[in-house]
Design a protein around this motif. Sequence first.
Motif, PDB file in Angstrom:
ATOM      1  N   MET A   1      -5.589 -15.499  16.097  1.00 34.37           N
ATOM      2  CA  MET A   1      -6.185 -16.649  16.774  1.00 34.37           C
ATOM      3  C   MET A   1      -7.398 -17.149  16.002  1.00 34.37           C
ATOM      4  SD  MET A   1      -5.955 -15.225  20.682  1.00 34.37           S
ATOM      5  CE  MET A   1      -6.334 -16.801  21.418  1.00 34.37           C
ATOM      6  N   LYS A   2      -7.639 -18.444  16.125  1.00 35.30           N
ATOM      7  CA  LYS A   2      -8.875 -19.065  15.638  1.00 35.30           C
ATOM      8  C   LYS A   2      -9.546 -19.623  16.884  1.00 35.30           C
ATOM      9  CE  LYS A   2     -10.913 -22.705  12.911  1.00 35.30           C
ATOM     10  NZ  LYS A   2     -10.739 -24.086  12.523  1.00 35.30           N
ATOM     11  N   GLY A   3     -10.625 -18.998  17.310  1.00 38.91           N
ATOM     12  CA  GLY A   3     -11.224 -19.365  18.593  1.00 38.91           C
ATOM     13  C   GLY A   3     -10.223 -19.043  19.695  1.00 38.91           C
ATOM     14  N   ASP A   4      -9.871 -20.045  20.507  1.00 37.69           N
ATOM     15  CA  ASP A   4      -8.901 -19.856  21.592  1.00 37.69           C
ATOM     16  C   ASP A   4      -7.505 -20.311  21.198  1.00 37.69           C
ATOM     17  OD1 ASP A   4     -10.854 -18.856  23.294  1.00 37.69           O
ATOM     18  OD2 ASP A   4     -11.389 -20.846  24.048  1.00 37.69           O
ATOM     19  N   THR A   5      -7.325 -20.742  19.952  1.00 38.28           N
ATOM     20  CA  THR A   5      -6.037 -21.283  19.500  1.00 38.28           C
ATOM     21  C   THR A   5      -5.210 -20.218  18.793  1.00 38.28           C
ATOM     22  OG1 THR A   5      -7.086 -23.445  19.181  1.00 38.28           O
ATOM     23  CG2 THR A   5      -4.955 -23.086  18.107  1.00 38.28           C
ATOM     24  N   VAL A   6      -3.975 -20.024  19.259  1.00 37.53           N
ATOM     25  CA  VAL A   6      -3.058 -19.088  18.607  1.00 37.53           C
ATOM     26  C   VAL A   6      -2.552 -19.738  17.325  1.00 37.53           C
ATOM     27  CG1 VAL A   6      -0.869 -17.848  18.817  1.00 37.53           C
ATOM     28  CG2 VAL A   6      -2.355 -18.087  20.813  1.00 37.53           C
ATOM     29  N   LEU A   7      -2.637 -19.009  16.210  1.00 36.77           N
ATOM     30  CA  LEU A   7      -2.189 -19.538  14.923  1.00 36.77           C
ATOM     31  C   LEU A   7      -0.691 -19.325  14.747  1.00 36.77           C
ATOM     32  CD1 LEU A   7      -5.068 -18.207  12.639  1.00 36.77           C
ATOM     33  CD2 LEU A   7      -4.846 -20.459  13.705  1.00 36.77           C
ATOM     34  N   CYS A   8      -0.065 -20.268  14.083  1.00 35.69           N
ATOM     35  CA  CYS A   8       1.362 -20.178  13.761  1.00 35.69           C
ATOM     36  C   CYS A   8       1.508 -20.146  12.241  1.00 35.69           C
ATOM     37  CB  CYS A   8       2.119 -21.389  14.314  1.00 35.69           C
ATOM     38  SG  CYS A   8       2.068 -21.504  16.099  1.00 35.69           S
ATOM     39  N   ALA A   9       2.524 -19.424  11.765  1.00 37.84           N
ATOM     40  CA  ALA A   9       2.784 -19.359  10.327  1.00 37.84           C
ATOM     41  C   ALA A   9       3.054 -20.758   9.799  1.00 37.84           C
ATOM     42  CB  ALA A   9       3.964 -18.438  10.052  1.00 37.84           C
ATOM     43  N   SER A  10       2.467 -21.072   8.657  1.00 38.45           N
ATOM     44  CA  SER A  10       2.603 -22.403   8.050  1.00 38.45           C
ATOM     45  C   SER A  10       2.207 -22.306   6.589  1.00 38.45           C
ATOM     46  CB  SER A  10       1.688 -23.391   8.790  1.00 38.45           C
ATOM     47  OG  SER A  10       0.326 -23.019   8.606  1.00 38.45           O
ATOM     48  N   GLU A  11       2.121 -23.467   5.921  1.00 35.38           N
ATOM     49  CA  GLU A  11       1.627 -23.466   4.537  1.00 35.38           C
ATOM     50  C   GLU A  11       0.184 -22.988   4.500  1.00 35.38           C
ATOM     51  OE1 GLU A  11       2.162 -26.989   2.217  1.00 35.38           O
ATOM     52  OE2 GLU A  11       4.218 -27.267   2.901  1.00 35.38           O
ATOM     53  N   LYS A  12      -0.550 -23.227   5.570  1.00 39.74           N
ATOM     54  CA  LYS A  12      -1.967 -22.865   5.665  1.00 39.74           C
ATOM     55  C   LYS A  12      -2.156 -21.374   5.983  1.00 39.74           C
ATOM     56  CE  LYS A  12      -6.385 -24.052   6.367  1.00 39.74           C
ATOM     57  NZ  LYS A  12      -7.201 -24.590   5.286  1.00 39.74           N
ATOM     58  N   TYR A  13      -1.361 -20.857   6.943  1.00 38.06           N
ATOM     59  CA  TYR A  13      -1.531 -19.490   7.436  1.00 38.06           C
ATOM     60  C   TYR A  13      -0.296 -18.640   7.146  1.00 38.06           C
ATOM     61  CZ  TYR A  13      -5.165 -21.761  10.221  1.00 38.06           C
ATOM     62  OH  TYR A  13      -6.240 -22.489  10.627  1.00 38.06           O
ATOM     63  N   GLU A  14      -0.524 -17.459   6.591  1.00 39.75           N
ATOM     64  CA  GLU A  14       0.558 -16.507   6.357  1.00 39.75           C
ATOM     65  C   GLU A  14       0.168 -15.181   7.010  1.00 39.75           C
ATOM     66  OE1 GLU A  14       2.875 -14.170   2.726  1.00 39.75           O
ATOM     67  OE2 GLU A  14       1.444 -15.747   2.235  1.00 39.75           O
ATOM     68  N   PHE A  15       1.109 -14.571   7.708  1.00 41.53           N
ATOM     69  CA  PHE A  15       0.880 -13.289   8.365  1.00 41.53           C
ATOM     70  C   PHE A  15       1.701 -12.216   7.674  1.00 41.53           C
ATOM     71  CE2 PHE A  15       1.187 -16.508  11.904  1.00 41.53           C
ATOM     72  CZ  PHE A  15      -0.165 -16.781  11.953  1.00 41.53           C
ATOM     73  N   LYS A  16       1.080 -11.052   7.460  1.00 43.82           N
ATOM     74  CA  LYS A  16       1.785  -9.906   6.882  1.00 43.82           C
ATOM     75  C   LYS A  16       1.439  -8.688   7.721  1.00 43.82           C
ATOM     76  CE  LYS A  16       1.919 -11.386   2.062  1.00 43.82           C
ATOM     77  NZ  LYS A  16       1.648 -10.969   0.669  1.00 43.82           N
ATOM     78  N   GLN A  17       2.413  -7.789   7.834  1.00 44.10           N
ATOM     79  CA  GLN A  17       2.149  -6.542   8.528  1.00 44.10           C
ATOM     80  C   GLN A  17       2.941  -5.436   7.854  1.00 44.10           C
ATOM     81  OE1 GLN A  17       2.293  -6.965  12.736  1.00 44.10           O
ATOM     82  NE2 GLN A  17       1.607  -4.891  13.117  1.00 44.10           N
ATOM     83  N   HIS A  18       2.224  -4.431   7.368  1.00 39.23           N
ATOM     84  CA  HIS A  18       2.819  -3.291   6.683  1.00 39.23           C
ATOM     85  C   HIS A  18       2.334  -2.031   7.395  1.00 39.23           C
ATOM     86  CE1 HIS A  18       3.910  -6.019   3.429  1.00 39.23           C
ATOM     87  NE2 HIS A  18       2.652  -6.434   3.423  1.00 39.23           N
ATOM     88  N   GLY A  19       3.216  -1.388   8.158  1.00 41.04           N
ATOM     89  CA  GLY A  19       2.822  -0.189   8.890  1.00 41.04           C
ATOM     90  C   GLY A  19       1.714  -0.504   9.867  1.00 41.04           C
ATOM     91  N   THR A  20       0.540   0.082   9.642  1.00 40.04           N
ATOM     92  CA  THR A  20      -0.581  -0.120  10.561  1.00 40.04           C
ATOM     93  C   THR A  20      -1.533  -1.226  10.115  1.00 40.04           C
ATOM     94  OG1 THR A  20      -1.861   1.583   9.406  1.00 40.04           O
ATOM     95  CG2 THR A  20      -0.572   2.293  11.320  1.00 40.04           C
ATOM     96  N   VAL A  21      -1.266  -1.851   8.965  1.00 43.81           N
ATOM     97  CA  VAL A  21      -2.172  -2.882   8.420  1.00 43.81           C
ATOM     98  C   VAL A  21      -1.633  -4.278   8.712  1.00 43.81           C
ATOM     99  CG1 VAL A  21      -3.242  -3.795   6.326  1.00 43.81           C
ATOM    100  CG2 VAL A  21      -2.981  -1.333   6.616  1.00 43.81           C
ATOM    101  N   ALA A  22      -2.476  -5.105   9.330  1.00 39.12           N
ATOM    102  CA  ALA A  22      -2.127  -6.498   9.620  1.00 39.12           C
ATOM    103  C   ALA A  22      -3.032  -7.410   8.801  1.00 39.12           C
ATOM    104  CB  ALA A  22      -2.286  -6.789  11.110  1.00 39.12           C
ATOM    105  N   GLU A  23      -2.438  -8.462   8.219  1.00 43.43           N
ATOM    106  CA  GLU A  23      -3.203  -9.383   7.365  1.00 43.43           C
ATOM    107  C   GLU A  23      -2.952 -10.827   7.765  1.00 43.43           C
ATOM    108  OE1 GLU A  23      -3.417  -7.323   3.019  1.00 43.43           O
ATOM    109  OE2 GLU A  23      -1.612  -8.458   3.480  1.00 43.43           O
ATOM    110  N   LEU A  24      -4.009 -11.604   7.682  1.00 44.82           N
ATOM    111  CA  LEU A  24      -3.930 -13.055   7.822  1.00 44.82           C
ATOM    112  C   LEU A  24      -4.417 -13.645   6.504  1.00 44.82           C
ATOM    113  CD1 LEU A  24      -3.781 -15.852   9.201  1.00 44.82           C
ATOM    114  CD2 LEU A  24      -6.091 -15.395  10.092  1.00 44.82           C
ATOM    115  N   ILE A  25      -3.584 -14.462   5.882  1.00 41.63           N
ATOM    116  CA  ILE A  25      -3.974 -15.153   4.651  1.00 41.63           C
ATOM    117  C   ILE A  25      -4.166 -16.622   4.998  1.00 41.63           C
ATOM    118  CG2 ILE A  25      -3.250 -15.808   2.326  1.00 41.63           C
ATOM    119  CD1 ILE A  25      -1.512 -13.171   2.421  1.00 41.63           C
TER     120      ILE A  25
END
Length: 93
Positions: free
Chosen positions: A60-84
Amino acid sequence: KSDSDTYSCDIGDAQSRAKLTVQETPVLFKQELQNEEAKEGKQVRLTCELSKPGTPVKWMKGDTVLCASEKYEFKQHGTVAELIIRDVKSIDA
């Protein structure tokens, strides 16, 4: 949690039953997000580590849930979560 059920032991003429209830341990942050600074146009990577692998994460950014896009990428490997966040602008702060 998926092991919760009724189990039985059968010896032919008799049977014994027991109900197993497994209580899930809460998911905690092993490593929380850290503040970052970046120059406009650069890429930023925000990372946190959870206590349980495969835990669903909502970014989330503030109260807004982020969605995957050209701007935002989500990765999750085991216990590690990343927002690019790509091509950061001042409005991304």
